[in-house]
Motif scaffolding. Structure first.
Motif, PDB file in Angstrom:
ATOM      1  N   PRO A  82      15.782 -20.524 -22.620  1.00  0.00           N
ATOM      2  CA  PRO A  82      15.470 -20.226 -21.220  1.00  0.00           C
ATOM      3  C   PRO A  82      16.377 -21.006 -20.277  1.00  0.00           C
ATOM      4  CG  PRO A  82      13.468 -20.684 -22.464  1.00  0.00           C
ATOM      5  CD  PRO A  82      14.618 -21.035 -23.360  1.00  0.00           C
ATOM      6  N   LEU A  83      16.747 -20.371 -19.166  1.00  0.00           N
ATOM      7  CA  LEU A  83      17.708 -20.977 -18.251  1.00  0.00           C
ATOM      8  C   LEU A  83      17.206 -22.288 -17.655  1.00  0.00           C
ATOM      9  CD1 LEU A  83      19.038 -17.815 -16.387  1.00  0.00           C
ATOM     10  CD2 LEU A  83      20.285 -19.253 -17.992  1.00  0.00           C
ATOM     11  N   HIS A  84      15.896 -22.405 -17.444  1.00  0.00           N
ATOM     12  CA  HIS A  84      15.419 -23.634 -16.812  1.00  0.00           C
ATOM     13  C   HIS A  84      15.576 -24.846 -17.725  1.00  0.00           C
ATOM     14  CE1 HIS A  84      11.732 -22.709 -19.143  1.00  0.00           C
ATOM     15  NE2 HIS A  84      11.502 -24.009 -19.069  1.00  0.00           N
ATOM     16  N   LEU A  85      15.707 -24.625 -19.039  1.00  0.00           N
ATOM     17  CA  LEU A  85      15.896 -25.734 -19.962  1.00  0.00           C
ATOM     18  C   LEU A  85      17.321 -26.269 -19.955  1.00  0.00           C
ATOM     19  CD1 LEU A  85      13.786 -24.659 -23.071  1.00  0.00           C
ATOM     20  CD2 LEU A  85      13.193 -26.309 -21.294  1.00  0.00           C
ATOM     21  N   ILE A  86      18.249 -25.500 -19.382  1.00  0.00           N
ATOM     22  CA  ILE A  86      19.627 -25.987 -19.240  1.00  0.00           C
ATOM     23  C   ILE A  86      19.967 -26.158 -17.763  1.00  0.00           C
ATOM     24  CG2 ILE A  86      20.474 -25.147 -21.450  1.00  0.00           C
ATOM     25  CD1 ILE A  86      21.523 -22.680 -20.106  1.00  0.00           C
ATOM     26  N   GLN A  87      18.937 -26.484 -16.978  1.00  0.00           N
ATOM     27  CA  GLN A  87      19.073 -26.879 -15.578  1.00  0.00           C
ATOM     28  C   GLN A  87      19.576 -25.773 -14.663  1.00  0.00           C
ATOM     29  OE1 GLN A  87      17.764 -29.901 -14.901  1.00  0.00           O
ATOM     30  NE2 GLN A  87      17.340 -29.822 -17.083  1.00  0.00           N
ATOM     31  N   ASN A  88      19.191 -24.544 -14.943  1.00  0.00           N
ATOM     32  CA  ASN A  88      19.433 -23.440 -14.010  1.00  0.00           C
ATOM     33  C   ASN A  88      18.068 -22.947 -13.548  1.00  0.00           C
ATOM     34  OD1 ASN A  88      19.941 -21.013 -12.701  1.00  0.00           O
ATOM     35  ND2 ASN A  88      21.642 -20.467 -14.035  1.00  0.00           N
TER      36      ASN A  88
ATOM     37  N   ALA B 171      13.197 -19.598 -10.536  1.00  0.00           N
ATOM     38  CA  ALA B 171      12.128 -20.220 -11.324  1.00  0.00           C
ATOM     39  C   ALA B 171      10.940 -20.560 -10.433  1.00  0.00           C
ATOM     40  CB  ALA B 171      12.643 -21.478 -12.010  1.00  0.00           C
ATOM     41  N   THR B 172       9.756 -20.382 -10.963  1.00  0.00           N
ATOM     42  CA  THR B 172       8.527 -20.801 -10.296  1.00  0.00           C
ATOM     43  C   THR B 172       7.701 -21.603 -11.291  1.00  0.00           C
ATOM     44  OG1 THR B 172       7.274 -18.821 -10.941  1.00  0.00           O
ATOM     45  CG2 THR B 172       8.533 -18.711  -8.873  1.00  0.00           C
ATOM     46  N   PHE B 173       6.664 -22.260 -10.788  1.00  0.00           N
ATOM     47  CA  PHE B 173       5.823 -23.079 -11.666  1.00  0.00           C
ATOM     48  C   PHE B 173       5.186 -22.228 -12.758  1.00  0.00           C
ATOM     49  CE2 PHE B 173       1.653 -24.800 -12.815  1.00  0.00           C
ATOM     50  CZ  PHE B 173       2.032 -26.056 -13.267  1.00  0.00           C
ATOM     51  N   SER B 174       4.705 -21.047 -12.389  1.00  0.00           N
ATOM     52  CA  SER B 174       3.998 -20.215 -13.362  1.00  0.00           C
ATOM     53  C   SER B 174       4.936 -19.614 -14.391  1.00  0.00           C
ATOM     54  CB  SER B 174       3.227 -19.105 -12.641  1.00  0.00           C
ATOM     55  OG  SER B 174       4.109 -18.309 -11.869  1.00  0.00           O
ATOM     56  N   ASN B 175       6.100 -19.098 -13.960  1.00  0.00           N
ATOM     57  CA  ASN B 175       6.958 -18.459 -14.953  1.00  0.00           C
ATOM     58  C   ASN B 175       7.688 -19.472 -15.832  1.00  0.00           C
ATOM     59  OD1 ASN B 175       9.270 -19.334 -13.532  1.00  0.00           O
ATOM     60  ND2 ASN B 175       9.608 -17.365 -12.555  1.00  0.00           N
ATOM     61  N   ILE B 176       7.894 -20.700 -15.354  1.00  0.00           N
ATOM     62  CA  ILE B 176       8.478 -21.731 -16.208  1.00  0.00           C
ATOM     63  C   ILE B 176       7.528 -22.078 -17.341  1.00  0.00           C
ATOM     64  CG2 ILE B 176       8.944 -24.223 -16.278  1.00  0.00           C
ATOM     65  CD1 ILE B 176      10.626 -23.972 -13.865  1.00  0.00           C
ATOM     66  N   GLU B 177       6.242 -22.166 -17.032  1.00  0.00           N
ATOM     67  CA  GLU B 177       5.248 -22.456 -18.067  1.00  0.00           C
ATOM     68  C   GLU B 177       5.224 -21.358 -19.121  1.00  0.00           C
ATOM     69  OE1 GLU B 177       0.521 -23.730 -18.412  1.00  0.00           O
ATOM     70  OE2 GLU B 177       1.313 -22.922 -16.546  1.00  0.00           O
ATOM     71  N   GLN B 178       5.300 -20.095 -18.679  1.00  0.00           N
ATOM     72  CA  GLN B 178       5.304 -18.977 -19.610  1.00  0.00           C
ATOM     73  C   GLN B 178       6.595 -18.951 -20.430  1.00  0.00           C
ATOM     74  OE1 GLN B 178       2.806 -16.995 -20.328  1.00  0.00           O
ATOM     75  NE2 GLN B 178       4.013 -15.903 -21.876  1.00  0.00           N
ATOM     76  N   GLN B 179       7.729 -19.215 -19.780  1.00  0.00           N
ATOM     77  CA  GLN B 179       9.002 -19.234 -20.497  1.00  0.00           C
ATOM     78  C   GLN B 179       9.041 -20.360 -21.523  1.00  0.00           C
ATOM     79  OE1 GLN B 179      12.613 -18.927 -18.028  1.00  0.00           O
ATOM     80  NE2 GLN B 179      11.357 -17.973 -16.451  1.00  0.00           N
ATOM     81  N   SER B 180       8.435 -21.495 -21.198  1.00  0.00           N
ATOM     82  CA  SER B 180       8.396 -22.611 -22.148  1.00  0.00           C
ATOM     83  C   SER B 180       7.583 -22.230 -23.379  1.00  0.00           C
ATOM     84  CB  SER B 180       7.792 -23.850 -21.485  1.00  0.00           C
ATOM     85  OG  SER B 180       8.585 -24.266 -20.391  1.00  0.00           O
TER      86      SER B 180
END
Length: 387
Positions: A250-256, A260-269
């Motif tokens: 997921p892009l948020h894990l490589i600092q992009n 991103a929102t709080f809810s979709n980051i949790e789901q992507q994780s």
């Protein structure tokens, strides 16, 4: 393209690091399945000590698993030599960098041979299949994994070219580059002096914004385009997504964090654990059980498995709600909950509760069977909150 070149690209480095650290930080446990179907935690086999405490005298379990994952995500394979004592018992594992390993088949026996180059003063070590612990990644033949950086080198090269372009773009001071026009011709001495003075005083990122002083009616016309106009940033983002797609990170894990929102980051994780890491855990578990356990140990019910509960843990409030439901419906005791939270057991903490109005289907409720003394409920609450 080799592994070191690929790791110079920040997107590749970040993806490989995320995958390697996620697996290396997850403990691998030894279990034994009983004839009743229940399983018990064990630690009495040497393979447990190797994978959980000390793979070899030079590496910790984290470093060992991390290096193996780096080899898997760059070269498609991880190869470690089995270290044995004089009785042939497994006492350790030593991994080798994938670029130093060649896998061939013996033309006579048709068995795999692992050739380890450049060790012990440039010598070569030849190992048989039963002398190595080999984990293949995605494979075309089921035996040797394919290298992601070889199959997708064009995407990595393109990303590296964007990074080099960006470095040179700012290094050369594109914000002040352009054309200097003179009404007439310059003598050689004056031309060299102007070029040297311009490069020293105005070129480069440190000199950006300085006013340009010209002589003799000269004019400066800026020609450089801005990075946004050249779509440098947009192209770099697209290439980042392309590399993340290759490694399924997921892009948020490589600092992009774009979009991103709080809810979709949790789901992507959660999806990262389910669809990215779970196949890696399964690949490791099956190869560990197949190659590091003896047939007798497997027949006795022993097997190793990663404990991924730490990766699936939610926030404190979510865990408390889950525990409350488990406690209410009778499938978690106080000590079960405390164990999940790494807390020591307490006396009388193994009592399982159930709702008062539960009874068998078609049977009239019995107040004597379902009644629970108020004092017991109060004591259970005290046990749950006691540390």
């Amino acid at each position: 393209m080799d592994a070191k070149t690929a790791m110079n690209y920040s997107a590749v480095f970040s993806c490989v690091r995320v995958l390697a650290e996620a697996l290396a930080g997850t403990p691998i446990m030894l279990y034994r399945k009983k004839e009743t179907g229940e399983r018990e935690v064990r630690n009495d086999l040497s393979v447990y000590d190797i994978l959980h405490n000390q793979p070899n005298v030079e590496m910790s379990p984290f470093n060992f698993k991390e290096m193996c994952m780096v080899s898997l995500n760059l070269g498609g394979n991880s190869v470690s030599q089995k270290l044995v004592n004089k009785y042939g018992d497994l006492v350790g594992l030593y991994p080798y960098e994938w670029p130093k390993v060649d896998i061939t088949r013996d033309p006579i026996t048709n068995k795999l041979v692992y050739k380890i180059r450049d060790i012990n003063g440039g010598k070569q070590l030849n190992l048989a299949r039963d002398q190595v612990f080999h984990i293949p990644g995605l494979s075309m033949d089921g035996v040797v994994g394919v290298s992601p950086i070889e199959y997708l080198s064009s995407a990595i090269r393109l990303g590296l070219s964007y990074e080099r372009f960006g470095v040179n773009f700012y290094k050369n001071g594109a914000n002040s580059s352009g054309v200097i026009e003179y009404p007439g011709a310059l003598a050689d001495t004056a031309y060299e002096r102007l070029k040297k003075d311009f490069a020293k005083s105005y070129q480069g990122l440190a000199n950006t914004g300085k006013p340009i002083i010209l002589e003799g009616g000269a004019k400066f016309s800026q020609l450089a385009i801005k990075p946004a106009d050249a779509q440098l940033i947009e192209n770099k983002k697209f290439q980042l997504e392309d590399i993340a797609r290759i490694y399924r990170v997921p892009l948020h894990l490589i600092q992009n964090l774009d979009g991103a929102t709080f809810s979709n980051i949790e789901q992507q994780s959660l999806e990262f654990v389910m669809y990215t890491m779970l196949p890696w855990f399964k690949r490791w578990e099956e190869n560990v059980n197949m190659q590091l356990l003896t047939p007798l140990e497997r027949k006795a019910g022993f097997y190793l498995e990663f404990n991924i509960s730490s990766l699936l843990r939610g926030d404190m409030q979510s865990r408390a709600m889950a525990y409350a439901q488990g406690r209410q419906w009778g499938w978690l005791s106080v000590n079960d909950i405390r164990k999940l939270e790494n807390m020591p057991p307490i006396p009388n903490g193994d009592i399982y509760m159930m709702p008062l109005n539960f009874t068998e289907a078609g049977k009239a409720p019995s107040t004597t069977e379902s009644a629970v003394p108020e004092a017991l409920a109060e004591e259970t609450y005290k046990m749950m909150t006691r540390r």
